[in-house]
Design a protein around this motif. Structure first.
Motif, PDB file in Angstrom:
ATOM      1  N   SER A  13       0.857  -1.176   0.000  1.00 43.37           N
ATOM      2  CA  SER A  13       0.000   0.000   0.000  1.00 43.37           C
ATOM      3  C   SER A  13       0.898   1.232   0.000  1.00 43.37           C
ATOM      4  N   ALA A  28       2.376   7.729  -9.151  1.00 43.73           N
ATOM      5  CA  ALA A  28       1.226   6.878  -8.836  1.00 43.73           C
ATOM      6  C   ALA A  28       0.981   5.854  -9.934  1.00 43.73           C
ATOM      7  N   ALA A  32       1.070   1.821  -9.530  1.00 44.00           N
ATOM      8  CA  ALA A  32      -0.166   1.085  -9.849  1.00 44.00           C
ATOM      9  C   ALA A  32       0.093   0.047 -10.936  1.00 44.00           C
ATOM     10  N   HIS A  37      -1.125  -1.092  -4.325  1.00 43.98           N
ATOM     11  CA  HIS A  37      -2.326  -0.353  -3.954  1.00 43.98           C
ATOM     12  C   HIS A  37      -1.928   1.111  -3.741  1.00 43.98           C
ATOM     13  N   VAL A  38      -2.644   2.022  -4.367  1.00 39.16           N
ATOM     14  CA  VAL A  38      -2.207   3.417  -4.409  1.00 39.16           C
ATOM     15  C   VAL A  38      -3.254   4.342  -3.800  1.00 39.16           C
ATOM     16  N   LEU A  40      -4.191   8.128  -3.780  1.00 39.39           N
ATOM     17  CA  LEU A  40      -3.995   9.418  -4.418  1.00 39.39           C
ATOM     18  C   LEU A  40      -4.372  10.528  -3.455  1.00 39.39           C
ATOM     19  N   ARG A  53      -9.923   8.404 -10.008  1.00 36.38           N
ATOM     20  CA  ARG A  53     -10.183   7.041  -9.549  1.00 36.38           C
ATOM     21  C   ARG A  53     -10.576   6.150 -10.727  1.00 36.38           C
ATOM     22  N   PHE A  56      -7.524   5.038 -12.621  1.00 35.42           N
ATOM     23  CA  PHE A  56      -6.733   3.994 -11.975  1.00 35.42           C
ATOM     24  C   PHE A  56      -7.518   2.693 -11.791  1.00 35.42           C
ATOM     25  N   ASN A  62      -5.818  -1.968  -5.447  1.00 36.37           N
ATOM     26  CA  ASN A  62      -6.859  -1.067  -4.968  1.00 36.37           C
ATOM     27  C   ASN A  62      -6.364   0.376  -5.026  1.00 36.37           C
ATOM     28  N   GLN A  63      -7.291   1.303  -4.977  1.00 32.69           N
ATOM     29  CA  GLN A  63      -6.915   2.704  -4.979  1.00 32.69           C
ATOM     30  C   GLN A  63      -7.918   3.514  -4.176  1.00 32.69           C
ATOM     31  N   ILE A  87      -6.964   1.736   1.600  1.00 31.56           N
ATOM     32  CA  ILE A  87      -6.053   0.708   1.049  1.00 31.56           C
ATOM     33  C   ILE A  87      -5.247  -0.027   2.118  1.00 31.56           C
TER      34      ILE A  87
END
Length: 266
Positions: A13, A28, A32, A37-38, A40, A53, A56, A62-63, A87
């Motif tokens: 994460s 980012a 990714a 898992h990013v 933002l 979102r 991505f 996951n984000q 995340i």
């Protein structure tokens, strides 16, 4: 001595501040694409956040997104809470958010001085302080501070920015020393000119004033400081950050790595 498991081959994460555009957004995307898992972060409208979102959503990890105001300690705490909710607990922190204001030191507004130090330096400290206990407990972590060539050298009219970025490099070194026994590294990346929308108005001004084309104006702007008169692609900063979290960078810590076309070599 406690033994720690190296975790570079698993998904992590990752919290990246100031990641709605420019260098932060490029970083980012790099993480990714690598399956991480990013989280933002940035000051953005609901529409912009939704678009990000969606941008991505095609990645395997996951984000999440947070618009927390990291100019305050409470705002940094809010960002940490938002990240953990979206995340999970981040094992990689990338302090990228930054603002700029230029003026001679004897005319520099106190409000701008405080804002620049708060976002460019203090936020990196508060976020590192809040996330380090979990990193230390887990025996793995990576802190990457996006400093600047102005963390290594100075330029006129940038007293607050240079002070903050020099401070960020110093903070990086302290974090590296304090956490070396917990398989946690801390490094600073120090870009020079980077090809982002922020430099375009300066390029256009030079082109207009000197009546030259944009490529000539770009070389004029960048070459005034850098022996290698071309700007860095933002993705190059992202790939370097990704490398610093990977298998072959386990002993790179406390470094301030210039990506500046030779600017700081002069």
């Amino acid at each position: 001595m406690r033994e720690f498991t190296v975790q570079q081959n698993q998904s992590h994460s990752v919290l990246i501040t100031g990641s709605t555009s420019g260098i932060g957004l490029a970083i980012a995307h790099c993480f990714a694409r690598a399956g991480h898992h990013v989280m933002l972060h940035g000051l953005a409208s609901d529409e912009t956040a939704q678009a990000l979102r969606a941008e991505f959503a095609g990645y395997s990890g996951n984000q999440g997104f947070s618009a927390a105001d990291i100019s305050t300690e409470a705002g940094c705490a809010q960002l940490v809470a938002d990240t953990r909710e979206a995340i999970g607990n981040p094992s990689i922190l990338i302090n990228n958010a930054g603002i700029q204001h230029t003026a001679p030191a004897h005319e520099f507004p106190a409000e701008k001085w405080q804002q620049i130090l708060a976002i460019n330096l203090s936020a990196g400290f508060f976020l590192s302080r809040d996330l380090l206990p979990a990193m230390r407990s887990n025996g793995w972590g990576r802190i990457i501070n996006i400093a600047s060539v102005h963390g290594l050298v100075a330029s006129e009219h940038k007293s607050a920015y240079c002070a903050a970025k020099h401070g960020l490099v110093g903070l990086t070194k302290v974090l590296a020393l304090e956490n070396a026994d917990r398989n946690i590294t801390a490094n600073a990346i120090c870009p020079g000119w980077v090809e982002t929308p922020l430099i375009q108005p300066q390029i256009e001004n030079i082109a207009r004033e000197q009546q030259v084309d944009l490529d000539t104006a770009r070389a004029e702007l960048v070459g005034a400081k850098q022996p290698m008169a071309r700007a860095t692609n933002p993705s190059a900063i992202g790939e370097l950050a990704l490398y610093l979290c990977g298998e072959f960078a386990n002993t790179i810590t406390g470094a301030a790595l210039p990506v500046d076309g030779g600017w700081s070599a002069q």
